[in-house]
Design an enzyme around this catalytic site. Structure first.
Site, mmCIF file in Angstrom:
data_model
loop_
_atom_site.group_PDB
_atom_site.id
_atom_site.type_symbol
_atom_site.label_atom_id
_atom_site.label_comp_id
_atom_site.label_asym_id
_atom_site.label_seq_id
_atom_site.Cartn_x
_atom_site.Cartn_y
_atom_site.Cartn_z
ATOM 1 N N SER A 148 1.140 -3.303 -2.663
ATOM 2 C CA SER A 148 0.973 -4.227 -1.329
ATOM 3 C C SER A 148 0.394 -5.619 -2.034
ATOM 4 C CB SER A 148 -0.398 -3.428 -0.986
ATOM 5 O OG SER A 148 -0.851 -4.426 0.131
ATOM 6 N N TYR A 200 -4.317 -6.911 6.423
ATOM 7 C CA TYR A 200 -5.028 -5.991 5.033
ATOM 8 C C TYR A 200 -5.766 -5.012 5.322
ATOM 9 C CZ TYR A 200 -5.925 -5.433 -0.117
ATOM 10 O OH TYR A 200 -5.929 -4.950 -1.325
ATOM 11 N N ASP A 227 11.954 -1.845 -2.518
ATOM 12 C CA ASP A 227 10.993 -2.106 -1.626
ATOM 13 C C ASP A 227 10.702 -0.598 -0.973
ATOM 14 O OD1 ASP A 227 9.138 -2.602 0.674
ATOM 15 O OD2 ASP A 227 10.535 -4.189 1.257
ATOM 16 N N GLY A 237 4.560 -9.180 -7.172
ATOM 17 C CA GLY A 237 4.336 -8.770 -8.764
ATOM 18 C C GLY A 237 5.344 -9.911 -9.641
#
Ligand code: UDP
Length: 311
Positions: free
Chosen positions: A66, A136, A47, A27
């Site tokens: 994520s 993922y 986190d 981010g």
């Protein structure tokens, strides 16, 4: 993050108080700088795989934490698996303790390289548990399963949303995804890099539509215990997207065909959104042309800022 920053903004505009939790692994603080103007906004830099700080009481928890771009999760493989497993567990426990509604942001990657087209929520997918996208795809699938385990055994009011490719302002220009790559390349006179022959398809949803879908899925009581695709069924080839971005930017860049993307690049992807239409009364409103124009406006400012910093 990208979608999260728009979600926060939309919730704040409707008068909600919002606590944004981000560890800025992928981010960007710049995405939320303007949100500090809202009195109801708070940022906690943390986190979520680590022990959680004392949070205020929540009545809604949106879990979008994520890495999400293929290059991003390949760099952060273990972090990606941990945030979708341990991170999801911790947030589900917060939801349970607070009696909060919970939304887990899953992904169209849950379908892998799909053998059914378009993808309906009841399609179980074609996913490699060890391939280059497995960190993922499989951790998102685990996150979905965990969300349903908390729903069944601990009565958490949870729903899962599978987000298809989303684009728009504030998506990281350097995260390696198709739209930011093509805009950056077109606007800096570099060739647009098409991986493989460009015949693979994606269906791009503009970020304001995605965010509206997330909020509907959260607020619709009947979405409890449901898995819902959120995406735009307007399917195009990668080559067509490159062409559209060249037209919108008026760029003289060329296109080049490079090696196919590292393994398991899904060849076709399009959401079936009948469920979102019926259950949420939601469908995308922003056309590709309009969305790409808005995105171009943002890239113009973003890239000129970068240039100013460099000079
Ligand atoms: N892609 C491409 N050139 C780029 C970046 C991506 O041709 O510079 C292709 C990629 O191989 C994939 C599609 O564009 O087929 C979408 O990639 P992206 O990384 O945006 O998202 P994905 O849907 O694969 O998660």
């Amino acid at each position: 993050g990208f979608i999260g920053s728009h979600l926060c903004e939309s919730l704040l505009r409707s008068g909600n108080e919002v606590v944004c939790v981000d560890n800025f692994a992928t981010g960007r603080l710049a995405n939320i700088g303007h949100l500090f103007d809202y009195p109801g906004f708070e940022l906690i830099e943390h986190d979520i795989v680590e022990p959680l700080p004392a949070f205020p009481a929540f009545d809604r928890i949106y879990h979008l934490a994520s890495p999400a771009s293929p290059p991003g999760y390949r760099v952060l493989q273990i972090e990606t698996m941990r945030v979708n497993s341990e991170g999801t567990r911790q947030l589900l426990e917060v939801a349970e303790a607070n009696g909060a509604r919970f939304l887990y942001a899953s992904t169209s990657e849950a379908y892998g390289d799909p053998l059914e087209h378009p993808q309906r929520e009841d399609y179980r997918g074609n996913v490699s548990s060890t391939g280059p996208r497995s960190m993922y795809d499989e951790s998102k699938r685990y996150g979905e399963a965990l969300t349903f385990a908390f729903l069944r055994t601990r009565d958490v009011d949870a729903r899962v949303v599978r987000i298809f490719n989303t684009y728009g302002p504030r998506s990281d220009p350097h995260d390696g995804r198709m739209v930011p790559n093509f805009f950056t390349q077109a606007m800096t006179g570099q060739p647009l890099t098409i991986y493989g022959d460009g015949s693979q398809t994606r269906s791009l949803c503009y970020v304001s539509d995605t965010v509206a879908g997330l909020i509907r899925a959260m607020e619709q009581p009947a979405a409890r215990g449901e898995v819902i695709n959120i995406g735009n069924p307007d399917e195009r080839t990668v080559y067509e997207y490159a062409d559209a971005i060249l037209t919108i930017t008026g760029s003289a860049s060329t296109t080049i065909f490079t090696e196919p993307a590292v393994g398991d690049d899904p060849q076709r992807r399009r959401p079936d959104i009948s469920k979102a239409r019926a259950l949420l009364g939601w469908e995308p409103r922003v056309s590709l042309d309009e969305g790409l124009r808005q995105t171009y406006e943002w890239f113009l400012t973003e890239l000129s800022l970068v240039n100013e910093r460099d000079t």
